[in-house]
Design a protein around this motif. Sequence first.
Motif, mmCIF file in Angstrom:
data_model
loop_
_atom_site.group_PDB
_atom_site.id
_atom_site.type_symbol
_atom_site.label_atom_id
_atom_site.label_comp_id
_atom_site.label_asym_id
_atom_site.label_seq_id
_atom_site.Cartn_x
_atom_site.Cartn_y
_atom_site.Cartn_z
ATOM 1 N N LEU A 72 0.811 -1.250 0.123
ATOM 2 C CA LEU A 72 -0.054 0.204 0.031
ATOM 3 C C LEU A 72 0.685 1.228 -0.065
ATOM 4 C CD1 LEU A 72 -2.659 -0.955 2.785
ATOM 5 C CD2 LEU A 72 -2.917 -0.690 0.215
ATOM 6 N N GLY A 73 2.191 1.141 -0.012
ATOM 7 C CA GLY A 73 3.289 2.273 0.260
ATOM 8 C C GLY A 73 3.653 2.519 1.435
ATOM 9 N N VAL A 74 3.347 1.612 2.383
ATOM 10 C CA VAL A 74 4.085 2.022 3.772
ATOM 11 C C VAL A 74 5.161 1.798 3.927
ATOM 12 C CG1 VAL A 74 3.697 1.441 6.188
ATOM 13 C CG2 VAL A 74 1.933 1.961 4.725
ATOM 14 N N LYS A 75 6.365 2.467 4.573
ATOM 15 C CA LYS A 75 7.494 2.239 4.531
ATOM 16 C C LYS A 75 7.872 1.638 6.120
ATOM 17 C CE LYS A 75 8.153 6.067 2.738
ATOM 18 N NZ LYS A 75 8.830 7.318 2.384
ATOM 19 N N ILE A 76 8.443 0.509 6.231
ATOM 20 C CA ILE A 76 8.688 -0.087 7.625
ATOM 21 C C ILE A 76 10.233 0.093 7.861
ATOM 22 C CG2 ILE A 76 8.468 -1.849 9.268
ATOM 23 C CD1 ILE A 76 6.149 -2.727 7.509
ATOM 24 N N GLU A 77 10.841 0.914 8.872
ATOM 25 C CA GLU A 77 12.292 0.713 9.430
ATOM 26 C C GLU A 77 12.178 -0.104 10.612
ATOM 27 O OE1 GLU A 77 14.903 2.643 8.529
ATOM 28 O OE2 GLU A 77 14.149 4.291 7.318
ATOM 29 N N THR A 78 13.037 -1.295 10.506
ATOM 30 C CA THR A 78 12.947 -1.998 11.467
ATOM 31 C C THR A 78 14.102 -1.742 12.478
ATOM 32 O OG1 THR A 78 14.293 -3.599 10.268
ATOM 33 C CG2 THR A 78 11.949 -4.195 10.572
ATOM 34 N N SER A 79 14.618 -2.290 13.554
ATOM 35 C CA SER A 79 15.517 -2.017 14.559
ATOM 36 C C SER A 79 15.619 -0.569 14.810
ATOM 37 C CB SER A 79 17.008 -2.655 14.069
ATOM 38 O OG SER A 79 16.726 -3.941 13.901
#
Lengths: 277, 466
Positions: B202-209
């Motif tokens: 859907l266009g969501v960015k996910i930054e982990t850690s």
Amino acid sequence: MNQILKKRVLTPVTKEIVVSAPHIARKAQPGQFVILRVSEQGERIPLTIADYNREEGTITLVYQEVGFTTKLLGKLEPNDTIMDLAGPLGLPAELPEKGCVVAVGGGVGVAPLLPKCKELHKRGVNLISIVGARSSDLIILEQEVKECSDELCICTDDGSRGFHGFVSDKLKQMLENGLKPDEVVAIGPMPMMKATCNVTREYGIKTWVSMNPIMVDGTGMCGACRVTVAGETKFACVDGPMFDGHLVDWDEAWRRANTYREQEKCANERCRCGGEH
Amino acid sequence: MAARKSRIEMPVQDPTARASNFEQVALGYTEKMALEEASRCLGCKKPLCVQGCPVSVNIPGFIKLIKEQKYQDAINVVKSTNNLPAVCGRVCPQEAQCESKCVLGRRGQPVAIGRLERFVADWELEHGTPEVPEVEPNGKKVAVVGAGPSGLTCAGDLAKLGYDVTIFESLHEPGGVLIYGIPEFRLPKDVVRKEVNYVRNLGVKIETSFIIGRTTTIDELFDDGFHAVFIGSGAGLPMFMHIPGENLNGVYSANEYLTRINLMKAYLFPEHDTPIVSGKKVAVVGAGNVAMDSVRCALRLGADKAMIVYRRGREEMPARAEEIHHAEEEGVEFHLLTNPVRILGDEKGWVKGMECIKMELGEPDKSGRRRPVPIPGSEFVLDVDTVIMSLGTSPNPILVQTTDGLGAHKWGGLKTHEETGRTTKPGVWAGGDAVTGSATVILAMGAGKAAAQDIHEYLESGSTDW
């Protein structure tokens, strides 16, 4: 991100890496740590931040290859990346603004001690450092500690260099000779920190130690890092990792650190056979 | 033709076999079963079931499309309001929500809405092509703290409205409790990954850690150009009983036990590096869904005896009836009206027993449940080698400590406006367990959804009134 820029072999089993981590470098303070993971199947382990450079966006990590994960980490070279790196975690160390402090570092514990030494030096504190290891070839970061200390003593368990004996013995000698520090910071293997606390307790000198218990998430969620301090359960990851060493239940901490000793043997066996992922 | 009174049962893995594997317990409807169950739905003009759904899924609408065998259309209807249908179809307590309102429930069993939702969600994961709506970007940035159910829902809804959304997740993998907490046998991680990928698409960015409050602060997010922040940071710190022996080796919080197993795959040690102590006689203290997950994991790790120890009675157990039933089928022992007093250790500091006291029920307490009262002199020692404390959590203090103006209740939960999720800090919303304390996936999703709507209205209006 998380790319290894430099690597230095400090002793046959101790390595120093400089890692690109701008977000962490921007916020890191002495006493804080990171959690890292080396491979898809990897364990999450905590490592204290040994140094940081905000301008260059780097942090320095020093580790001893004792367990499966640190051995895998040891195989990484410059340009390799660390799969996951989270931080800075924990509370920054509470350091005095003035007076006299003795910094006691044992083995690989000298690495997490260094940022505190640097900060104390910057604040103009009279800093006496005691650095020790089993033998002279295992002494690390001597030059770096020397540069920010007013006085540096080297100790070796086998007498191959400097004072022949434990760092806690050297500290005891200094105190017996009339040294009156305001505080002591001791970082190293648990028996060394415990012995140092036993020495300073008699003299009523506040002694900070850095606990390095087993952790999973490092943000307070799991409670694996429980340490009993002054009879209360604390989470080293959010309440520490620095605690008043005179109040720590050392026997419990030692026991808990060895929870997975059997499994570690199994993992190390696999590492020696080249069975890593 | 009158609708049949009872629902179509869902096939499950045999209890004896499943108690020693981590494969899914409930196997899902076949197409034939789904069609038969869907045919029971009356398609009410004023559907009460929808009122029972925290994210207002058009239930009669998607079931009608199942009847017509238009499965892709059916899942599209579900996904227009629910970003995580394969998750919800498995872990929602439908019996207390949509299904509790179904009119068929008055004279028989309600329509198995959850099972039908799972059927169409799984159908799409296997056969379909997830449709991603085309959206015109509106140029506004929203940050979401935590990639659990509330954060993923809020982020997905905002992305559908054209927002540029980034989720910051502290662990190395998104999903929150869906990844670290709920076990594989109830919610396969592959299913979670696919639904997280839908949110990404859907266009969501996910930054982990990336730990908000440590790696960066909420105030710095605004400095970095974010227009709004949603906090869905989740359950937080595990609670302990503060009884002697709780720090012995072999005592876990349920959070740690489940995280080692689910996120870190400790049940696959040594192929995966994270170890776990797999006890032979395991007691789980507590009787919520998390306790049931823990005790069923203990069985699968090879426990000869896996026990629930709970201070109240059967009626008071907070876990879903289905979870309790599955645990019983698998051979879990229930020690009810029993409360631990202390944990006993051997000479090396490992758990070797747990002293408990028998309880009886007295007058109702403020939760409305009858208060358990110890029976003097009834102490006994339960033979255990591992203890798992599953007593709930208190919210993580990191965000409150590092964010000026973010108000929290004494017990740690963030203060919010009930309908909108607005916190005491302008531009910051919150929802899920960080606000309510330990609750359900779907309630967290409902809160994320409500906040997304209010964030949209607030940013659209251009108002600075808070």
